[in-house]
Design a protein around this motif. Structure first.
Motif, short mmCIF file in Angstrom:
data_model
loop_
_atom_site.label_atom_id
_atom_site.label_comp_id
_atom_site.label_asym_id
_atom_site.label_seq_id
_atom_site.Cartn_x
_atom_site.Cartn_y
_atom_site.Cartn_z
N LEU A 102 0.83 -1.20 0.00
CA LEU A 102 0.00 0.00 0.00
C LEU A 102 0.87 1.26 0.00
O LEU A 102 0.58 2.22 -0.72
CB LEU A 102 -0.93 -0.01 1.22
N PHE A 103 1.93 1.26 0.79
CA PHE A 103 2.84 2.41 0.80
C PHE A 103 3.64 2.48 -0.50
O PHE A 103 3.97 3.57 -0.97
CB PHE A 103 3.77 2.35 2.01
N THR A 104 3.95 1.32 -1.09
CA THR A 104 4.64 1.31 -2.38
C THR A 104 3.79 2.00 -3.44
O THR A 104 4.28 2.83 -4.21
CB THR A 104 4.95 -0.14 -2.82
N TRP A 105 2.51 1.65 -3.48
CA TRP A 105 1.60 2.28 -4.43
C TRP A 105 1.50 3.79 -4.17
O TRP A 105 1.43 4.57 -5.12
CB TRP A 105 0.23 1.64 -4.33
N LEU A 106 1.49 4.17 -2.89
CA LEU A 106 1.42 5.59 -2.55
C LEU A 106 2.65 6.33 -3.06
O LEU A 106 2.54 7.40 -3.69
CB LEU A 106 1.30 5.75 -1.03
N PHE A 107 3.83 5.75 -2.82
CA PHE A 107 5.07 6.38 -3.28
C PHE A 107 5.13 6.45 -4.80
O PHE A 107 5.57 7.46 -5.37
CB PHE A 107 6.28 5.62 -2.73
N GLN A 108 4.70 5.39 -5.46
CA GLN A 108 4.70 5.39 -6.93
C GLN A 108 3.75 6.44 -7.49
O GLN A 108 4.03 7.05 -8.53
CB GLN A 108 4.32 4.00 -7.44
N SER A 109 2.62 6.66 -6.80
CA SER A 109 1.64 7.64 -7.28
C SER A 109 2.15 9.07 -7.22
O SER A 109 1.70 9.93 -7.98
CB SER A 109 0.34 7.52 -6.48
#
Length: 336
Positions: free
Chosen positions: A59-66
């Motif tokens: 979930l944090f990976t997706w946040l950082f990628q966004s």
């Protein structure tokens, strides 16, 4: 030349995957063996603890990628990993405070803790599926290979190519660092020595002034960190699917028991024994044997002892043999 091709094929399909998978199992088994050695029960929720930690990291990976944040050639998940560890530590401490502490205060038998951990396992599994869904989630980015098969062929002129995925190299390097830090902590720090003393003799440790609740807290924190790292590394190397982590519980427990339940060194050795056993027994050896044998002896079939669908059966068979003939494991842990 054919022997070199055989060696490259063996490295590509057995040795490298075995090292990566063994590192993942070793980290998972370390968490199981610490809980058993210090808190004295088999934690069946460990696989889903790994899934929870991996989920928070994703979930944090997706946040950082966004927001365009990345780690360059490395997976963005490495930047998100500390947040996954903190989230899993919070969950583990909350679970201990609201569930396990009650049974600990009432001096419940280990079998009661096992049954309670089964309930926690189902709750965690449900939470993870509800939040992220039951399907596959691929969250690997950055460079895919340290070296590709095509590049290796150009460099060496061999017919067989060696491909090492970034996630495989990252898994082995991370596992070495984590294990080194863990053993340093257990052997050199005051808290680590207190945990070892509590594991060896609880009554004597209490008489020495060791705070049992502090030992329990640090144990859960370390186990949560190990579970998250193992879960994320496995997810990066394969893919993330909540039910897969439930299935991983078998080879992880097999690793801990084969090495010696309660023995950290045994957990590491057991992880690699189980991993290489699964990989070698389910690998189709036709290519390696074709390179290594004369044409007249080259096999026609796949030369595969078991299909990859039955890889967990290998762990189960090894587990049964060890429990029957050497229940303390190879490194003389505590009998199951």
């Amino acid at each position: 030349m054919d022997l070199l091709n055989a060696l490259v094929a063996l490295t590509n399909f057995v040795i490298v995957p075995g090292l990566a998978y063994g590192s993942q199992l070793a980290l998972g088994a370390l968490g199981v063996t610490l809980i058993y050695g210090i808190l004295r029960f088999s934690n069946f929720a460990h696989g889903d603890t790994m899934a929870f930690g991996a989920m928070v990291t994703i979930l944090f990976t997706w946040l950082f990628q966004s927001v365009g944040l990345s780690a360059g050639p490395l997976p963005t998940a490495l930047l998100a990993l500390p947040f996954g560890i903190l989230g899993t530590i919070a969950l583990a401490l909350f679970t201990d405070k609201t569930v396990y502490r009650f049974y600990r205060q009432h001096k419940a038998k280990p079998v009661i803790f096992v049954m309670v951990s089964l309930g926690v396992m189902f709750m965690m599994n449900g939470i993870v599926r509800f939040i992220i869904g039951p399907g596959d989630q691929r969250f690997t980015d950055g460079e895919r290979f340290v070296i590709s098969a095509r590049t290796f062929k150009k460099l060496t002129g061999l017919q067989e190519g060696l491909a090492i995925k970034t996630t495989e190299a990252l898994t082995v390097i991370t596992a070495v660092i984590v294990v080194a830090v863990l053993f340093w902590f257990l052997n050199k720090t005051r808290t680590g020595k207190s945990m070892r003393a509590y594991s060896d003799n609880e009554d004597l440790a209490l008489l020495s002034g060791i705070n049992p609740e502090r030992v329990v807290m640090y144990t859960w924190m370390i186990v949560a960190a190990l579970a998250t790292i193992a879960g994320v590394l496995y997810g990066l190397d394969k893919s993330f699917k909540p039910f897969t982590y439930f299935q991983l519980l078998l080879p992880i427990f097999a690793s801990a028991i084969v090495g010696g339940l309660g023995n950290p060194i045994g957990a590491i050795a057991g992880g690699f024994i189980i991993a290489f056993s699964e990989v070698t027994i389910t690998y189709a050896w036709k290519k390696v044997l074709t390179y290594g044998l004369p044409d007249s002896l080259a096999p026609d079939g796949l030369v595969q002892l078991l299909s990859t669908d039955y890889k967990f059966a290998v762990s189960f068979a090894i587990l049964i043999v060890v429990l029957l003939f050497k229940p303390t494991g190879l490194f003389k842990g505590k009998a199951v």
